[in-house]
Motif scaffolding. Sequence first.
Motif, PDB file in Angstrom:
ATOM      1  N   ALA A 115      -9.371   5.068  -6.924  1.00 58.78           N
ATOM      2  CA  ALA A 115     -10.784   5.142  -6.531  1.00 58.78           C
ATOM      3  C   ALA A 115     -10.924   5.091  -5.009  1.00 58.78           C
ATOM      4  O   ALA A 115     -10.572   4.092  -4.376  1.00 58.78           O
ATOM      5  CB  ALA A 115     -11.561   4.004  -7.179  1.00 58.78           C
ATOM      6  N   PRO A 131      -6.821  -4.219  -4.343  1.00 57.19           N
ATOM      7  CA  PRO A 131      -7.583  -5.120  -5.219  1.00 57.19           C
ATOM      8  C   PRO A 131      -8.879  -4.483  -5.708  1.00 57.19           C
ATOM      9  O   PRO A 131      -9.452  -3.615  -5.053  1.00 57.19           O
ATOM     10  CB  PRO A 131      -7.897  -6.312  -4.307  1.00 57.19           C
ATOM     11  N   ARG A 132      -9.321  -4.918  -6.860  1.00 54.11           N
ATOM     12  CA  ARG A 132     -10.582  -4.428  -7.421  1.00 54.11           C
ATOM     13  C   ARG A 132     -11.773  -4.839  -6.586  1.00 54.11           C
ATOM     14  O   ARG A 132     -12.767  -4.123  -6.520  1.00 54.11           O
ATOM     15  CB  ARG A 132     -10.756  -4.929  -8.845  1.00 54.11           C
ATOM     16  N   HIS A 133     -11.699  -5.993  -5.966  1.00 53.48           N
ATOM     17  CA  HIS A 133     -12.822  -6.512  -5.181  1.00 53.48           C
ATOM     18  C   HIS A 133     -12.337  -6.910  -3.803  1.00 53.48           C
ATOM     19  O   HIS A 133     -11.279  -7.468  -3.656  1.00 53.48           O
ATOM     20  CB  HIS A 133     -13.455  -7.740  -5.855  1.00 53.48           C
ATOM     21  N   ARG A 170     -12.332   2.065  -3.070  1.00 54.33           N
ATOM     22  CA  ARG A 170     -11.405   0.936  -2.935  1.00 54.33           C
ATOM     23  C   ARG A 170     -10.268   1.266  -1.984  1.00 54.33           C
ATOM     24  O   ARG A 170      -9.861   0.435  -1.160  1.00 54.33           O
ATOM     25  CB  ARG A 170     -10.856   0.543  -4.303  1.00 54.33           C
ATOM     26  N   ARG A 219      -8.461  -0.056   2.525  1.00 55.52           N
ATOM     27  CA  ARG A 219      -7.086  -0.529   2.733  1.00 55.52           C
ATOM     28  C   ARG A 219      -6.279   0.390   3.644  1.00 55.52           C
ATOM     29  O   ARG A 219      -5.058   0.430   3.572  1.00 55.52           O
ATOM     30  CB  ARG A 219      -6.374  -0.667   1.382  1.00 55.52           C
ATOM     31  N   ALA A 232      -4.224   2.202  -6.803  1.00 50.63           N
ATOM     32  CA  ALA A 232      -5.571   2.516  -7.281  1.00 50.63           C
ATOM     33  C   ALA A 232      -5.859   3.963  -6.921  1.00 50.63           C
ATOM     34  O   ALA A 232      -5.240   4.522  -6.011  1.00 50.63           O
ATOM     35  CB  ALA A 232      -6.614   1.599  -6.651  1.00 50.63           C
ATOM     36  N   THR A 255      -0.915   8.397  -5.679  1.00 48.50           N
ATOM     37  CA  THR A 255      -1.498   7.406  -6.594  1.00 48.50           C
ATOM     38  C   THR A 255      -0.795   7.467  -7.945  1.00 48.50           C
ATOM     39  O   THR A 255      -1.174   6.760  -8.868  1.00 48.50           O
ATOM     40  CB  THR A 255      -3.008   7.634  -6.789  1.00 48.50           C
TER      41      THR A 255
END
Length: 88
Positions: free
Chosen positions: A56, A85-87, A59, A63, A54, A32
Amino acid sequence: MDRSAERGWELLENGELIQRAEEDGYEVIVTTDQSMRYQQNLAGRKLGVVVLMATAWPRVRLRTAEIAEAIEAVRPGQAVEVPIPRHG
Protein backbone atom coordinates in the motif's frame (compact mmCIF):
# COMPACT_ATOMS: atom_id res chain seq x y z
CA MET A 1 14.53 4.84 -10.57
CA ASP A 2 13.07 2.73 -13.36
CA ARG A 3 9.97 0.64 -12.98
CA SER A 4 9.77 -2.75 -14.65
CA ALA A 5 6.69 -1.70 -16.67
CA GLU A 6 8.58 1.29 -18.09
CA ARG A 7 11.28 -1.09 -19.34
CA GLY A 8 8.79 -3.58 -20.80
CA TRP A 9 9.63 -6.15 -18.10
CA GLU A 10 6.23 -6.38 -16.40
CA LEU A 11 5.52 -9.85 -17.83
CA LEU A 12 8.89 -11.38 -16.94
CA GLU A 13 9.03 -14.11 -14.31
CA ASN A 14 11.22 -13.29 -11.28
CA GLY A 15 14.22 -15.30 -12.51
CA GLU A 16 14.08 -13.61 -15.91
CA LEU A 17 13.60 -10.22 -14.29
CA ILE A 18 16.68 -10.65 -12.13
CA GLN A 19 18.71 -11.83 -15.13
CA ARG A 20 17.64 -8.86 -17.28
CA ALA A 21 18.30 -6.40 -14.48
CA GLU A 22 21.80 -7.81 -14.01
CA GLU A 23 22.49 -7.69 -17.75
CA ASP A 24 21.43 -4.04 -17.80
CA GLY A 25 23.77 -3.21 -14.91
CA TYR A 26 21.31 -2.80 -12.07
CA GLU A 27 22.72 -3.32 -8.59
CA VAL A 28 19.44 -3.51 -6.63
CA ILE A 29 15.85 -4.55 -7.25
CA VAL A 30 13.14 -3.14 -4.95
CA THR A 31 10.04 -5.32 -4.84
CA THR A 32 6.90 -5.97 -2.84
CA ASP A 33 7.00 -9.64 -3.91
CA GLN A 34 7.67 -11.17 -0.50
CA SER A 35 8.13 -14.64 -1.97
CA MET A 36 10.89 -13.65 -4.44
CA ARG A 37 13.68 -14.19 -1.93
CA TYR A 38 12.47 -17.75 -1.30
CA GLN A 39 11.73 -18.63 -4.92
CA GLN A 40 15.03 -17.36 -6.33
CA ASN A 41 18.52 -18.45 -5.42
CA LEU A 42 20.34 -15.15 -4.95
CA ALA A 43 23.73 -16.70 -4.16
CA GLY A 44 26.25 -15.57 -6.74
CA ARG A 45 23.97 -12.87 -8.14
CA LYS A 46 25.38 -9.49 -9.08
CA LEU A 47 22.52 -7.59 -7.50
CA GLY A 48 20.71 -7.36 -4.19
CA VAL A 49 16.99 -7.43 -3.53
CA VAL A 50 15.13 -5.06 -1.19
CA VAL A 51 11.75 -6.48 -0.21
CA LEU A 52 9.10 -4.05 1.01
CA MET A 53 6.82 -5.81 3.50
CA ALA A 54 3.70 -3.94 2.32
CA THR A 55 2.20 -2.95 -1.01
CA ALA A 56 0.00 0.00 0.00
CA TRP A 57 1.59 3.25 -1.19
CA PRO A 58 0.17 5.35 1.68
CA ARG A 59 2.13 3.12 4.09
CA VAL A 60 5.22 2.64 1.90
CA ARG A 61 5.71 6.37 1.27
CA LEU A 62 6.11 6.97 5.00
CA ARG A 63 9.17 4.68 5.06
CA THR A 64 11.32 6.20 2.30
CA ALA A 65 14.25 6.79 4.67
CA GLU A 66 14.27 3.13 5.73
CA ILE A 67 13.95 2.02 2.10
CA ALA A 68 16.87 4.24 1.06
CA GLU A 69 18.98 2.80 3.91
CA ALA A 70 18.17 -0.75 2.78
CA ILE A 71 19.11 0.10 -0.82
CA GLU A 72 22.48 1.40 0.36
CA ALA A 73 23.07 -1.55 2.71
CA VAL A 74 22.07 -4.52 0.52
CA ARG A 75 24.92 -6.39 -1.13
CA PRO A 76 25.01 -8.59 -4.24
CA GLY A 77 23.36 -11.94 -3.64
CA GLN A 78 21.56 -10.68 -0.56
CA ALA A 79 17.92 -9.88 0.22
CA VAL A 80 16.93 -7.29 2.83
CA GLU A 81 13.39 -6.85 4.14
CA VAL A 82 12.02 -3.41 5.02
CA PRO A 83 9.25 -3.65 7.64
CA ILE A 84 6.26 -1.43 6.87
CA PRO A 85 4.05 -1.15 9.98
CA ARG A 86 0.29 -0.91 9.57
CA HIS A 87 0.16 2.22 11.70
CA GLY A 88 2.55 5.10 12.13
